[in-house]
Design a protein around this motif. Structure first.
Motif, PDB file in Angstrom:
ATOM      1  N   PRO A  71      24.507  -9.698   8.406  1.00  0.00           N
ATOM      2  CA  PRO A  71      23.548 -10.801   8.559  1.00  0.00           C
ATOM      3  C   PRO A  71      23.244 -11.205   9.994  1.00  0.00           C
ATOM      4  O   PRO A  71      22.061 -11.332  10.353  1.00  0.00           O
ATOM      5  N   THR A 107      21.494 -18.576   6.973  1.00  0.00           N
ATOM      6  CA  THR A 107      21.319 -17.837   5.725  1.00  0.00           C
ATOM      7  C   THR A 107      20.251 -16.777   5.942  1.00  0.00           C
ATOM      8  O   THR A 107      19.139 -17.087   6.368  1.00  0.00           O
ATOM      9  N   SER A 142      17.919 -13.696   4.416  1.00  0.00           N
ATOM     10  CA  SER A 142      17.375 -13.177   3.169  1.00  0.00           C
ATOM     11  C   SER A 142      16.954 -11.723   3.349  1.00  0.00           C
ATOM     12  O   SER A 142      16.735 -11.248   4.466  1.00  0.00           O
ATOM     13  N   ILE A 143      16.806 -11.041   2.251  1.00  0.00           N
ATOM     14  CA  ILE A 143      16.547  -9.609   2.261  1.00  0.00           C
ATOM     15  C   ILE A 143      15.230  -9.253   2.952  1.00  0.00           C
ATOM     16  O   ILE A 143      15.111  -8.214   3.594  1.00  0.00           O
ATOM     17  N   ASP A 144      14.244 -10.157   2.857  1.00  0.00           N
ATOM     18  CA  ASP A 144      12.943  -9.851   3.444  1.00  0.00           C
ATOM     19  C   ASP A 144      12.977  -9.828   4.976  1.00  0.00           C
ATOM     20  O   ASP A 144      12.090  -9.247   5.617  1.00  0.00           O
ATOM     21  N   GLN A 145      14.016 -10.405   5.595  1.00  0.00           N
ATOM     22  CA  GLN A 145      14.092 -10.406   7.055  1.00  0.00           C
ATOM     23  C   GLN A 145      14.421  -9.023   7.622  1.00  0.00           C
ATOM     24  O   GLN A 145      14.223  -8.774   8.814  1.00  0.00           O
ATOM     25  N   ILE A 161      23.790 -10.464   3.156  1.00  0.00           N
ATOM     26  CA  ILE A 161      22.402 -10.900   3.025  1.00  0.00           C
ATOM     27  C   ILE A 161      22.157 -11.364   1.593  1.00  0.00           C
ATOM     28  O   ILE A 161      22.611 -10.714   0.641  1.00  0.00           O
ATOM     29  N   VAL A 162      21.442 -12.451   1.442  1.00  0.00           N
ATOM     30  CA  VAL A 162      21.120 -12.950   0.109  1.00  0.00           C
ATOM     31  C   VAL A 162      20.215 -11.936  -0.586  1.00  0.00           C
ATOM     32  O   VAL A 162      19.162 -11.552  -0.071  1.00  0.00           O
ATOM     33  N   GLY A 163      20.658 -11.470  -1.736  1.00  0.00           N
ATOM     34  CA  GLY A 163      19.910 -10.471  -2.484  1.00  0.00           C
ATOM     35  C   GLY A 163      20.344  -9.048  -2.202  1.00  0.00           C
ATOM     36  O   GLY A 163      19.841  -8.107  -2.817  1.00  0.00           O
ATOM     37  N   GLU A 168      23.985  -8.141  -1.653  1.00  0.00           N
ATOM     38  CA  GLU A 168      25.413  -8.419  -1.487  1.00  0.00           C
ATOM     39  C   GLU A 168      26.316  -7.199  -1.697  1.00  0.00           C
ATOM     40  O   GLU A 168      27.483  -7.245  -1.334  1.00  0.00           O
ATOM     41  N   GLN A 213      16.822  -3.509  -5.180  1.00  0.00           N
ATOM     42  CA  GLN A 213      16.003  -4.670  -4.822  1.00  0.00           C
ATOM     43  C   GLN A 213      15.345  -4.469  -3.459  1.00  0.00           C
ATOM     44  O   GLN A 213      14.194  -4.875  -3.253  1.00  0.00           O
TER      45      GLN A 213
END
Length: 312
Positions: free
Chosen positions: A225, A233, A235-238, A268-270, A272, A279
């Motif tokens: 991350p 936090t 996220s996956i899109d970053q 990363i959220v999504g 893990e 995803q």
């Protein structure tokens, strides 16, 4: 769509805790056989990384490789990749390819007989350092910010002679440029991101990325991350910001992924664990052409290893 992941630390966790279940165990491992099968991982590179208290002992390198053979390669769904033909077979078959790499040459102590033994045992990629200095070079967090030692320069020559692929992730910036200059073969960054997007020492500058592009190397976008974003936090899109940036530097054919799963303590959220790779693929397909997504998730690494693995 198959996935090629250039770095995970499963072997390190198995070395420290042999009771962990690689097949289906959900507790303690990010990468398991079940998760790889569910997400479509076609090739996984398993790193030999020794915790600091063992980093200078070659016997633990050998024990890690023994774990690789006994706990991973004995599974009928897995296939060892040492040669081009074995990699090709994985692409056409239904088994998951397993590559073997060394993360940090500390335990070799400058003894190239050890290096040759590892090559004979199937190691095909060598990361020069972890974050600290060793006998060969400085890591990225070494305060003096040095490059290669004289013995380290000999290591480059021997890796070139053997055909071992060299990995700059964790290497100091001075060491990076010395390796680019000295190596007769392209190098990789198995798990590094773009410093321009997340300014961490472990990430690569635009000049470094440009050099990998020009010399034919590949960099694996990693899922650590803080290396993706400075936000608390992530996220996956970053991850897309790093892909866009490398593409803007001309690196569409030089991007892959190197998750660093099982080498991280935050996620990363999504994304893990390895079972969530699908995803990421679905997200990529919303933003890029399918043929480009195939390059990012499998094709670029596949092409590189087909060019640099031994013929037989």
């Amino acid at each position: 769509m198959k996935i090629f992941d250039a770095h995970c630390d499963v072997l390190s966790k198995l070395l420290e805790n042999p009771e962990l279940d690689f097949v289906s165990g959900q507790a303690g491992l990010d990468v398991t056989l079940e998760r790889m099968l569910s997400s479509g991982i076609g090739v996984q590179n398993f790193a030999v990384y020794l915790p600091q208290r063992w980093s200078g002992e070659f016997k633990y390198v050998l024990e890690s490789i023994d774990l690789f053979h006994e706990r991973i390669l004995t599974l009928p769904q897995m296939q060892f990749i040492r040669t081009k033909s074995e990699l090709q077979h994985c692409l056409s078959g239904d088994r998951i390819g397993a590559l073997l790499s060394l993360e940090g040459v500390d335990a070799l102590h400058g003894n190239f007989a050890y290096l040759r033994i590892l090559y004979h045992l199937g190691v095909r990629t060598v990361g020069i350092t972890w974050n600290r200095a060793n006998w060969a070079a400085d890591g990225v967090l070494e305060p003096r910010k040095g490059g290669f030692t004289a013995a380290g320069m000999e290591l480059i020559k021997e890796c070139n002679r053997l055909g071992l692929i060299m990995d700059v992730s964790h290497l100091s910036e001075k060491g990076f440029w010395e390796l680019i200059e000295a190596s007769r073969a392209p190098v990789i960054a198995s798990h590094s991101n773009a410093c321009a997007i997340s300014p961490r020492l472990r990430n690569l500058s635009d000049d470094q990325i440009g050099s990998l592009v020009q010399t034919g190397g590949v960099m694996g976008i990693t899922f650590v991350p803080p290396f993706v974003s400075s936000e608390q936090t992530v996220s996956i899109d970053q991850i897309l910001l790093h892909i866009d940036h490398v593409c803007a530097l001309g690196g569409k054919h030089n991007i892959g992924f190197g998750s660093d799963f099982d080498g991280i303590q935050e996620w990363i959220v999504g994304l893990e664990h390895a079972g969530h790779y699908e995803q990421l693929v679905n997200l990529l397909l919303k933003h890029y052409r399918e043929e480009d997504v195939e390059l990012f998730v499998y094709g670029n690494w596949y092409r590189f290893y087909m060019e640099h693995l031994p013929d037989d």
